[in-house]
Scaffold this motif. Structure first.
Motif, mmCIF file in Angstrom:
data_model
loop_
_atom_site.group_PDB
_atom_site.id
_atom_site.type_symbol
_atom_site.label_atom_id
_atom_site.label_comp_id
_atom_site.label_asym_id
_atom_site.label_seq_id
_atom_site.Cartn_x
_atom_site.Cartn_y
_atom_site.Cartn_z
ATOM 1 N N ARG A 2 0.867 -1.292 0.077
ATOM 2 C CA ARG A 2 -0.012 0.029 0.200
ATOM 3 C C ARG A 2 0.686 1.278 -0.100
ATOM 4 O O ARG A 2 0.495 2.425 -0.523
ATOM 5 C CB ARG A 2 -0.768 -0.029 1.072
ATOM 6 C CG ARG A 2 -0.303 0.105 2.549
ATOM 7 C CD ARG A 2 -1.404 -0.255 3.731
ATOM 8 N NE ARG A 2 -0.812 -0.132 5.179
ATOM 9 C CZ ARG A 2 0.027 -1.027 5.666
ATOM 10 N NH1 ARG A 2 0.214 -1.926 5.033
ATOM 11 N NH2 ARG A 2 0.215 -0.655 6.775
ATOM 12 N N TRP A 120 -6.901 1.259 -0.324
ATOM 13 C CA TRP A 120 -5.705 0.670 -0.020
ATOM 14 C C TRP A 120 -5.310 0.913 1.379
ATOM 15 O O TRP A 120 -4.528 0.440 2.055
ATOM 16 C CB TRP A 120 -4.612 1.003 -0.651
ATOM 17 C CG TRP A 120 -4.530 0.647 -2.184
ATOM 18 C CD1 TRP A 120 -5.207 0.902 -3.330
ATOM 19 C CD2 TRP A 120 -3.780 -0.560 -2.640
ATOM 20 N NE1 TRP A 120 -4.887 0.002 -4.167
ATOM 21 C CE2 TRP A 120 -4.157 -0.980 -3.727
ATOM 22 C CE3 TRP A 120 -2.868 -1.453 -1.910
ATOM 23 C CZ2 TRP A 120 -3.459 -2.173 -4.459
ATOM 24 C CZ3 TRP A 120 -2.280 -2.482 -2.315
ATOM 25 C CH2 TRP A 120 -2.516 -2.812 -3.870
ATOM 26 N N PRO A 183 -6.467 -4.049 -3.832
ATOM 27 C CA PRO A 183 -5.627 -4.740 -2.757
ATOM 28 C C PRO A 183 -6.222 -6.086 -2.591
ATOM 29 O O PRO A 183 -5.812 -7.103 -1.775
ATOM 30 C CB PRO A 183 -5.788 -4.004 -1.571
ATOM 31 C CG PRO A 183 -6.992 -3.107 -1.925
ATOM 32 C CD PRO A 183 -6.912 -2.936 -3.192
ATOM 33 N N ASP A 184 -7.620 -6.503 -2.837
ATOM 34 C CA ASP A 184 -8.325 -7.598 -2.661
ATOM 35 C C ASP A 184 -7.728 -8.744 -3.497
ATOM 36 O O ASP A 184 -8.035 -9.928 -3.169
ATOM 37 C CB ASP A 184 -9.812 -7.683 -2.794
ATOM 38 C CG ASP A 184 -10.054 -6.809 -3.979
ATOM 39 O OD1 ASP A 184 -9.595 -6.290 -4.756
ATOM 40 O OD2 ASP A 184 -11.350 -7.257 -4.570
ATOM 41 N N VAL A 189 0.277 -8.595 -2.480
ATOM 42 C CA VAL A 189 -0.368 -8.129 -1.080
ATOM 43 C C VAL A 189 -0.203 -9.341 -0.279
ATOM 44 O O VAL A 189 -0.858 -10.181 -0.662
ATOM 45 C CB VAL A 189 -1.647 -7.472 -1.260
ATOM 46 C CG1 VAL A 189 -2.133 -7.282 0.161
ATOM 47 C CG2 VAL A 189 -1.460 -6.037 -2.006
ATOM 48 N N ASP A 191 -1.058 -11.801 3.109
ATOM 49 C CA ASP A 191 -2.533 -11.959 3.628
ATOM 50 C C ASP A 191 -2.840 -10.934 4.858
ATOM 51 O O ASP A 191 -3.747 -10.492 5.171
ATOM 52 C CB ASP A 191 -2.715 -13.523 4.467
ATOM 53 C CG ASP A 191 -2.774 -14.766 3.164
ATOM 54 O OD1 ASP A 191 -3.263 -14.072 1.761
ATOM 55 O OD2 ASP A 191 -2.500 -15.560 3.197
ATOM 56 N N ARG A 194 -3.368 -7.760 3.522
ATOM 57 C CA ARG A 194 -4.896 -7.507 2.934
ATOM 58 C C ARG A 194 -5.862 -7.457 3.926
ATOM 59 O O ARG A 194 -6.772 -6.729 3.877
ATOM 60 C CB ARG A 194 -5.154 -8.816 2.043
ATOM 61 C CG ARG A 194 -6.270 -8.843 1.247
ATOM 62 C CD ARG A 194 -6.432 -10.018 0.500
ATOM 63 N NE ARG A 194 -5.642 -9.961 -0.814
ATOM 64 C CZ ARG A 194 -4.445 -10.575 -1.009
ATOM 65 N NH1 ARG A 194 -4.246 -11.449 -0.138
ATOM 66 N NH2 ARG A 194 -3.949 -10.418 -2.284
#
Length: 426
Positions: A2, A120, A183-184, A189, A191, A194
């Motif tokens: 991010r 984010w 971000p999903d 990214v 876990d 996220r």
């Protein structure tokens, strides 16, 4: 990841401000070559701002429709072409056309950044992320004056427009490689990150927290008093920033008889204050949240502090007879402004789901332009003797912005679908 994303967006903002400031820095030379006046410059600023307002609305909706990745690519590609076309201008008409193109395309950076921020970052980090983005604008303004002056002395004004236009296309390369998805779904990214970003509810969450997110239409957004508090706050506050972005080089030239080289030496100083304010405002808001304040109250307190810094500096600035002192006091103005505006710009993300944040940010940007246009046309009228009257006028706008946030927005918290009310109802 991010922080990489917001860092790239901040770099895009640096490029944005280098491009838009090029005309102001080189205007004394361009004006003499094309036979233009101060009123002609005000006209070009107005045209830029009108199309900037349109761009805020168009790109706000566009970012919500096509996403951050493609939205930024379209915006920066279009504005890079637009600034390069300035090299072909030879009259106020042709400059007007290219300023219109630049205005509508550069506007995309702001609703895009607000949307990216909401998607984010969790609430406790949004003000700092917005501060990093806004610091990019300040860095761009710091770099632009000496950089443009140096390139101008090397290539002339036409060559300068061509060269700075290339910067946007260079930025596009890492952006398209790194920003692969939101971000999903982004493969880089973790876990843990996220879960932090998406702020997933726990097993003990309330039914309200587990309910589908409220994603209002533009009409529904404008039915909430909270939205109007943000819009009014931007309307009153943004003219202060644009006064200096558009007129600082002209102010230095007229008040202290500066040429382009001297403008390049002095005009970057106030934006150091702006850069510090961007980071300070973001940090302070986050610190207040960690100290136990609700995010909305942290935003309001930080915005109020920024206003209390701006007002005395705006009153003192026109009384400075030494250029060094003048730019230092203006640095105080922009420090306070950035402390405030970064937090105001995060509020749409505090109020609504990320899928509708771009639209509210775009409408807020339109309101900011509307306020700025009024002051733009007042500048030539009010500065015939000195810049004191226009400085006092914008100082009076600061408390109006703060009051809008406190009393029109009211409590800053996520808005629910059944909470839609007009100002009249409240």
């Amino acid at each position: 990841m991010r922080w990489v994303i917001i860092g790239l967006i901040a770099v895009a903002t640096v490029v944005n401000y280098i491009d838009r400031n090029a005309l102001a820095v080189m205007w004394p030379e361009i004006a003499s070559e094309v036979g233009a006046t101060k009123d002609d410059y005000a006209l070009l600023v107005t045209i830029f701002m009108l199309f900037y307002a349109l761009g805020q609305f168009v790109f706000g909706k566009l970012f919500d429709a096509i996403g951050v990745r493609l939205g930024f690519a379209l915006s920066i590609g279009f504005w890079s072409i637009s600034i390069m076309l300035h090299a072909l201008a030879n009259s106020i008409l042709s400059f007007s056309i290219f300023r219109a193109m630049l205005g509508i395309s550069e506007a995309g950076a702001w609703p895009g950044a607000v949307k990216a921020n909401a998607e984010w970052f969790p609430a406790k980090e949004r003000a700092l992320a917005q501060g990093i983005f806004n610091a990019g604008a300040s860095v761009g303004a710091i770099i632009s004056a000496p950089l443009i002056a140096l390139i101008f002395l090397w290539l002339g004004w036409k060559g300068t427009f061509l060269l700075v236009g290339v910067l946007g296309f260079i930025w596009l390369l890492p952006w398209l490689v790194i920003y692969r998805a939101g971000p999903d779904r982004h493969p880089w990214v973790s876990d843990a990150e996220r879960a932090l970003i998406l702020d997933k509810p726990t097993a003990h969450a309330t039914d309200e927290a587990l309910a589908p997110p409220y994603v209002p239409t533009l009409k529904q957004l404008l039915s909430h008093r909270q939205s109007w508090g943000v819009i009014l706050s931007r309307f009153f506050l943004d003219p202060i920033w644009w006064l200096f972005v558009s007129w600082l080089p002209i102010y230095l030239a007229e008040t202290f008889n500066f040429d382009i080289k001297q403008i390049g030496i002095f005009a970057w100083v106030p934006y150091v204050g702006a850069m510090i304010g961007s980071m300070l405002g973001g940090w302070l808001s986050g610190w207040l949240i960690k100290s136990g304040h609700e995010p909305g109250m942290a935003r309001k307190l930080t915005v109020t502090l920024g206003g209390l810094i701006m007002i005395p500096c705006l009153i003192a600035a026109p009384n400075m007879t030494d250029p060094t002192l003048a730019v230092l006091v203006i640095a105080g103005v922009l420090l306070g402004f950035q402390i405030a505006i970064g937090n105001i710009q995060t509020i749409p993300g505090d109020l609504f789901d990320g899928r509708s944040v771009g639209s509210l940010a775009g409408v807020g940007g339109m309101a900011a332009v509307a306020g700025t246009l009024i002051t733009t046309w007042l500048v030539p009228v009010m500065t015939k003797v000195s810049y004191g009257p226009i400085f006092i006028l914008v100082a009076a706008l600061v408390p109006l912005s703060i009051l809008s946030l406190w009393f029109v927005t009211g409590r800053i918290a996520p808005v629910q679908a059944n909470a839609s009310r007009t100002l009249k109802d409240n």
